[in-house]
Design a protein around this motif. Structure first.
Motif, mmCIF file in Angstrom:
data_model
loop_
_atom_site.group_PDB
_atom_site.id
_atom_site.type_symbol
_atom_site.label_atom_id
_atom_site.label_comp_id
_atom_site.label_asym_id
_atom_site.label_seq_id
_atom_site.Cartn_x
_atom_site.Cartn_y
_atom_site.Cartn_z
ATOM 1 N N LEU A 162 13.329 27.774 -56.776
ATOM 2 C CA LEU A 162 13.471 27.799 -55.325
ATOM 3 C C LEU A 162 14.629 28.689 -54.888
ATOM 4 N N THR A 163 15.705 28.680 -55.661
ATOM 5 C CA THR A 163 16.886 29.463 -55.288
ATOM 6 C C THR A 163 16.581 30.954 -55.253
ATOM 7 N N TYR A 164 15.824 31.429 -56.250
ATOM 8 C CA TYR A 164 15.563 32.861 -56.363
ATOM 9 C C TYR A 164 14.156 33.240 -55.912
ATOM 10 N N ALA A 165 13.486 32.349 -55.198
ATOM 11 C CA ALA A 165 12.146 32.648 -54.705
ATOM 12 C C ALA A 165 12.225 33.534 -53.462
ATOM 13 N N HIS A 166 11.079 34.034 -53.047
ATOM 14 C CA HIS A 166 11.008 34.848 -51.832
ATOM 15 C C HIS A 166 11.376 33.979 -50.626
ATOM 16 N N PRO A 167 12.089 34.536 -49.634
ATOM 17 C CA PRO A 167 12.490 33.736 -48.458
ATOM 18 C C PRO A 167 11.327 33.078 -47.729
ATOM 19 N N SER A 168 10.123 33.618 -47.863
ATOM 20 C CA SER A 168 8.978 33.018 -47.174
ATOM 21 C C SER A 168 8.672 31.617 -47.690
ATOM 22 N N VAL A 169 9.134 31.296 -48.926
ATOM 23 C CA VAL A 169 8.906 29.964 -49.480
ATOM 24 C C VAL A 169 9.594 28.905 -48.618
ATOM 25 N N VAL A 170 10.770 29.234 -48.097
ATOM 26 C CA VAL A 170 11.498 28.285 -47.260
ATOM 27 C C VAL A 170 10.708 27.967 -45.994
ATOM 28 N N MET A 171 10.057 28.973 -45.428
ATOM 29 C CA MET A 171 9.233 28.747 -44.242
ATOM 30 C C MET A 171 8.063 27.820 -44.551
ATOM 31 N N HIS A 172 7.418 28.020 -45.694
ATOM 32 C CA HIS A 172 6.307 27.148 -46.089
ATOM 33 C C HIS A 172 6.800 25.719 -46.336
ATOM 34 N N LEU A 173 7.972 25.577 -46.928
ATOM 35 C CA LEU A 173 8.529 24.244 -47.152
ATOM 36 C C LEU A 173 8.843 23.553 -45.829
ATOM 37 N N LYS A 174 9.323 24.309 -44.861
ATOM 38 C CA LYS A 174 9.599 23.720 -43.546
ATOM 39 C C LYS A 174 8.322 23.164 -42.926
ATOM 40 N N LEU A 175 7.249 23.942 -42.982
ATOM 41 C CA LEU A 175 5.975 23.482 -42.426
ATOM 42 C C LEU A 175 5.460 22.260 -43.178
ATOM 43 N N LEU A 176 5.606 22.263 -44.503
ATOM 44 C CA LEU A 176 5.140 21.140 -45.319
ATOM 45 C C LEU A 176 5.885 19.865 -44.947
ATOM 46 N N PHE A 177 7.206 19.925 -44.865
ATOM 47 C CA PHE A 177 8.003 18.737 -44.579
ATOM 48 C C PHE A 177 7.723 18.210 -43.167
ATOM 49 N N GLN A 178 7.531 19.099 -42.214
ATOM 50 C CA GLN A 178 7.203 18.668 -40.857
ATOM 51 C C GLN A 178 5.847 17.979 -40.812
ATOM 52 N N LEU A 179 4.870 18.518 -41.553
ATOM 53 C CA LEU A 179 3.540 17.910 -41.567
ATOM 54 C C LEU A 179 3.550 16.553 -42.254
ATOM 55 N N ILE A 180 4.375 16.403 -43.285
ATOM 56 C CA ILE A 180 4.475 15.114 -43.981
ATOM 57 C C ILE A 180 4.941 14.025 -43.010
ATOM 58 N N LEU A 181 5.973 14.320 -42.215
ATOM 59 C CA LEU A 181 6.489 13.334 -41.268
ATOM 60 C C LEU A 181 5.531 13.124 -40.100
ATOM 61 N N LYS A 182 4.943 14.203 -39.628
ATOM 62 C CA LYS A 182 4.080 14.101 -38.452
ATOM 63 C C LYS A 182 2.841 13.278 -38.727
ATOM 64 N N HIS A 183 2.243 13.453 -39.914
ATOM 65 C CA HIS A 183 0.997 12.759 -40.241
ATOM 66 C C HIS A 183 1.210 11.528 -41.118
ATOM 67 N N GLY A 184 2.453 11.290 -41.554
ATOM 68 C CA GLY A 184 2.718 10.108 -42.367
ATOM 69 C C GLY A 184 2.023 10.122 -43.704
ATOM 70 N N PHE A 185 1.855 11.296 -44.291
ATOM 71 C CA PHE A 185 1.147 11.418 -45.571
ATOM 72 C C PHE A 185 2.034 12.156 -46.560
ATOM 73 N N VAL A 186 2.318 11.513 -47.693
ATOM 74 C CA VAL A 186 3.142 12.109 -48.742
ATOM 75 C C VAL A 186 2.249 12.476 -49.921
ATOM 76 N N PRO A 187 2.336 13.679 -50.445
ATOM 77 C CA PRO A 187 1.518 14.054 -51.606
ATOM 78 C C PRO A 187 1.724 13.088 -52.767
ATOM 79 N N SER A 188 0.632 12.756 -53.428
ATOM 80 C CA SER A 188 0.718 11.804 -54.548
ATOM 81 C C SER A 188 1.582 12.337 -55.677
ATOM 82 N N SER A 189 1.678 13.657 -55.811
ATOM 83 C CA SER A 189 2.501 14.230 -56.884
ATOM 84 C C SER A 189 3.985 13.938 -56.685
#
Length: 305
Positions: free
Chosen positions: A160-187
Motif C-alpha cells: 500500500l505504501t508504494y502503490a499507485h496513488p489511485s489505490v487510496v481513492m479506491h480504498l476511500k470509496l470502499l470504506f465509505q460503501l462499507i459504512l453506508k451499506h453496513g456490509f463488511v467483506p467476509s475476507s
C-alpha cells in the motif's frame, strides 16, 4: 582457503613466496572477521542507544532480547502431540473454545439492538462518511508499521505504501460503501493465529500459557485504523488508564503505583492493593453490551451496525 590448501600440498614450507602469501591471506581473513564482529556490535549498540534516547521502549527491548535473551526451547509437547500439524490443530481447537458463544437471548438482543440503531440513526450519523477522505487514509497508511510479515491475503503494508496513488481513492470509496451499506467483506474476518508464550518461565507444554496473535488482512487493518481516527474523541479514556495508549505503558503505571505507595507510607498510612486477573475478558465479552457502551460513548450508529 585456496592458498592454505596450496601451502599444505607443497609440504608446509616455512619460507618462500607461498608461505608469505599464505600469511598475508590469513591476516586478511582474521582482520575481516574482527571488523565484521566490531561492526555488528557497534550497530547493535547504536540501535539500543537510538531507541532508548527516543523513548521507543518496544523497539529497545526487542533489540535487547535479540542479543541477550536465550532462545526458547522449541521441543514442546502439547497434549501428547509433538508433530507440528497435530499441535496446530490442538491450538486451533483451543483458541476456538475460549471465545464467547452466543445463546438465543443474546442473538435476539443483538437483532433488536441493530434495529434500534438503524431506526434511531439520523442524518448526522452519516457525517462520519465525509471524514473518510484521501488525506486520512494516506496518513493512516504512512503511520502503520512496516517490515511485517505478509497477511493471509499475501499483502503487506509496503504494497500500500508504494502503490499507485489511485489505490487510496479506491480504498476511500470502499470504506465509505462499507459504512453506508453496513456490509463488511467476509475476507476481513480471515486471519492467521500465532500462539505466543505468555510467561517464558512457565511450562511451555501448557496451552493456557499461550495467547493468540492474529494476523489480519492489510486492508482490514487499515480500515480499523481509519475508524479509530474517526472515533478518537469518543474513545478517550481516563488518564490513569495506561493500557493500549500511544507512548504510555507499564513503566508509567509502575511509576504511578510506586509514587502512590510512597506518598501514603510517608504519611504513616498503610496501603492495600487488590488486583484482578482479566486475561480472558476480551474472549468472554458480550458483544451486544459492548455495542451499547460504544453507542453511549458517542460512536456513530452506522459504524456500530
Amino acid at each position: 582457503m585456496f592458498w592454505h590448501d596450496m601451502w599444505i600440498s607443497a609440504g608446509r614450507p616455512n619460507t618462500g613466496t607461498l608461505h608469505h602469501i599464505r600469511l598475508l591471506c590469513k591476516a586478511k581473513y582474521k582482520l575481516g572477521i574482527r571488523n565484521a564482529y566490531i561492526g555488528f556490535e557497534d550497530k547493535l549498540s547504536n540501535d539500543l542507544c537510538y531507541h532508548f534516547s527516543n523513548k521507543n521502549l518496544p523497539e529497545f527491548w526487542k533489540t535487547w532480547n535479540s542479543k541477550f535473551r536465550k532462545n526458547i526451547n522449541k521441543n514442546v509437547n502439547i497434549n501428547g502431540y509433538t508433530d507440528d500439524v497435530d499441535i496446530a490443530n490442538e491450538f486451533a481447537e483451543h483458541f476456538k473454545n475460549v471465545h464467547y458463544c452466543y445463546d438465543c437471548d443474546a442473538v435476539n438482543d443483538l437483532m433488536h439492538y441493530r434495529k434500534e440503531c438503524i431506526v434511531g440513526s439520523d442524518v448526522s450519523n452519516y457525517n462520519c462518511l465525509k471524514g473518510i477522505n484521501v488525506e486520512l487514509i494516506d496518513r493512516c497508511i504512512r503511520n502503520m508499521r512496516k517490515g511485517k510479515a505478509c497477511r493471509p491475503d499475501n499483502l503487506c503494508m509496503e504494497h500500500l505504501t508504494y502503490a499507485h496513488p489511485s489505490v487510496v481513492m479506491h480504498l476511500k470509496l470502499l470504506f465509505q460503501l462499507i459504512l453506508k451499506h453496513g456490509f463488511v467483506p467476509s475476507s476481513f474476518g480471515c486471519g492467521v493465529s500465532i500462539p505466543l508464550i505468555k510467561d517464558k518461565t512457565d511450562n511451555f507444554n501448557d496451552m493456557d500459557n499461550y495467547r493468540a496473535k492474529t494476523l489480519s488482512p492489510v486492508i482490514s487493518k487499515l480500515f480499523e485504523m481509519v475508524l479509530l481516527e474517526i472515533c478518537s474523541d469518543a474513545l478517550s479514556t481516563d488518564p490513569l488508564h495506561f493500557g493500549f495508549k500511544k507512548n504510555i505503558g507499564c513503566v508509567d503505571a509502575i511509576f504511578s503505583l510506586k509514587s502512590t505507595i510512597k506518598y501514603f507510607n510517608n504519611k504513616g498510612s498503610s496501603v492495600y492493593i487488590a488486583s484482578l486477573d482479566i486475561r480472558k475478558a476480551f474472549d468472554r465479552v458480550k458483544h451486544f453490551r459492548l455495542y451499547k457502551s460504544l453507542l453511549t460513548a458517542g460512536i456513530p450508529a452506522i459504524i456500530i451496525c
